[in-house]
Design an enzyme around this catalytic site. Structure first.
Site, PDB file in Angstrom:
ATOM      1  N   VAL A 177      57.435  38.239 -39.702  1.00 19.73           N
ATOM      2  CA  VAL A 177      56.102  38.162 -40.316  1.00 19.73           C
ATOM      3  C   VAL A 177      55.657  36.707 -40.504  1.00 19.73           C
ATOM      4  CG1 VAL A 177      57.035  38.235 -42.680  1.00 19.73           C
ATOM      5  CG2 VAL A 177      54.743  39.127 -42.246  1.00 19.73           C
ATOM      6  N   LYS A 178      56.636  35.789 -40.544  1.00 13.50           N
ATOM      7  CA  LYS A 178      56.294  34.402 -40.845  1.00 13.50           C
ATOM      8  C   LYS A 178      55.676  33.656 -39.673  1.00 13.50           C
ATOM      9  CE  LYS A 178      56.462  33.029 -44.202  1.00 13.50           C
ATOM     10  NZ  LYS A 178      56.051  33.017 -45.637  1.00 13.50           N
ATOM     11  N   ASP A 179      55.686  34.234 -38.483  1.00 14.19           N
ATOM     12  CA  ASP A 179      54.998  33.577 -37.358  1.00 14.19           C
ATOM     13  C   ASP A 179      53.520  33.372 -37.684  1.00 14.19           C
ATOM     14  OD1 ASP A 179      57.377  33.755 -36.028  1.00 14.19           O
ATOM     15  OD2 ASP A 179      56.644  34.989 -34.370  1.00 14.19           O
TER      16      ASP A 179
ATOM     17  N   THR B 162      60.249  31.212 -41.735  1.00 16.50           N
ATOM     18  CA  THR B 162      59.126  30.288 -41.539  1.00 16.50           C
ATOM     19  C   THR B 162      59.577  29.138 -40.649  1.00 16.50           C
ATOM     20  OG1 THR B 162      58.267  30.853 -43.691  1.00 16.50           O
ATOM     21  CG2 THR B 162      57.412  28.832 -42.705  1.00 16.50           C
TER      22      THR B 162
END
Ligand code: PMP
Length: 341
Positions: free
Chosen positions: A53-55, A85
């Site tokens: 999800v951190k992309d 991240t």
């Protein structure tokens, strides 16, 4: 420049890593939907090109830093991160001609730390100390960035580019994929970027979408969100979620309810996802999906509940999928026969 998440120059073709971020599937979790009588849907963020999800946050932070001129060609991106991240940022730095310097607590999984090194990040592991300590990994990363020529500090916890990325991409995708038929949004928070960006977007579309904060033990946010102040109790083996403070990204986000999930329940949830759905997931997914199931119980049958499948179990194989490691933490590895068929 001029590249936005979720935008393609030509139908079906993504320009490199950057344009491959986002537009992830929304997966119906069949068994849990049937057990609750609700539609339990997971946004498949592990399918982003950097695997989490951190992309999206990493891309948002990088694009804003380029647009403001803070990040110049050949520059360095410094960040304190639980891993994901840093992984997203390092892929993006490789793709766009920057270097990455990652400060990570030594308590994070060997898989994430090893992957960061394989990707070419300069990695500094540091002792895990509370946020109030000046040597906390987040504070340290800010100091190192200010002392490094040509560097920017991504500052994912308090840089609102993080939640803006989710407000601009994750939220609209969920709204579109459900055709606006969504009753609840459930997510744990690390920086708060995912939870807040999506919650703010959904509330703009419909006041009646219930926003539910999921939290592991050892985090102060469940107590804060339920009006009892910032108090933490217990601990958790999950990584990347929970917090002792309210970050700028979480500040002002709508919160209608909060659910706290213990580690054993999170584990049973990810093993059920593996054995019954074929989905190999990380620990924060266990917190998210178990909280989505609890939300389904609170709301009753007939509701549509969306949560996040943040990253893959591959990043935690030596921990969450290792019986000896689990037992060293007082947890028991779920057995296939215990999971409802
Ligand atoms: N799950 C995992 C595995 C993560 O690495 C993170 C990010 N720290 C989150 C969930 C939470 O995302 P956010 O920072 O957007 O709150």
């Amino acid at each position: 420049m001029g590249i936005r998440q979720g935008s393609c120059t030509q139908a079906g073709i993504s320009r490199g890593f950057v344009q491959a971020v986002g537009r992830t599937p929304l997966i119906r979790l069949g068994l849990l939907s049937e057990l609750t009588g609700c539609e339990i849907l997971g946004k498949a963020e592990f399918m982003n090109p950097g695997g989490s999800v951190k992309d999206r946050a990493a891309l948002g932070i990088l694009l804003e830093a380029e647009e403001s001129g803070a990040l110049q060609p050949g520059g360095t991106v410094v960040e304190g991160t639980a891993g994901n991240t840093g992984i997203g940022l390092t892929h993006l730095c490789n793709a766009r001609g920057y270097r990455s310097l990652i400060i990570i607590p030594e308590t994070q999984s060997a898989e994430k730390i090893g992957l960061l090194r394989s990707l070419g990040a300069e990695v500094r592991t540091v002792p895990a100390v509370p946020y109030r300590d000046p040597n906390n990994y987040v504070k340290l990363s800010g100091r190192i960035a200010s002392e490094t020529p040509g560097a920017i500090w991504a500052n994912q916890f308090d840089n609102l580019a993080n939640r803006r990325a989710h407000h601009a991409s994750t939220g609209p995708e969920i709204w579109e994929q459900t055709g606006g038929r969504i009753d609840a949004w459930v997510s744990a928070t690390g920086t708060g970027g995912t939870y807040a960006g999506v919650a703010l977007f959904l509330k703009e579309r419909s006041e009646r979408v219930r926003c539910v904060l999921a939290d592991p033990h050892g985090s102060a946010l469940h107590s804060w969100a339920t009006g009892a102040g910032l108090h933490a109790e217990g601990n958790s083996v999950t990584e990347g979620i929970g917090n002792s403070r309210v970050t700028a990204n979480l500040e002002g986000a709508p919160i209608d309810d909060a659910v706290r999930i213990d580690d054993q329940s999170a584990l049973e949830t990810i093993y059920s996802l593996l054995w019954r759905e074929g989905l190999f997931m990380g620990g924060s997914v266990g917190i998210n999906v178990a909280a989505a199931v609890e939300t389904a119980r609170r709301l009753g049958p007939g509701h549509t509940i969306v949560t996040v499948l943040c990253d893959s179990g591959d990043r935690y194989r030596s921990r969450l999928y290792d019986a000896a490691w689990l037992s060293s933490r007082g947890l028991s590895q779920p057995q296939r026969e215990q999971i409802p068929a």
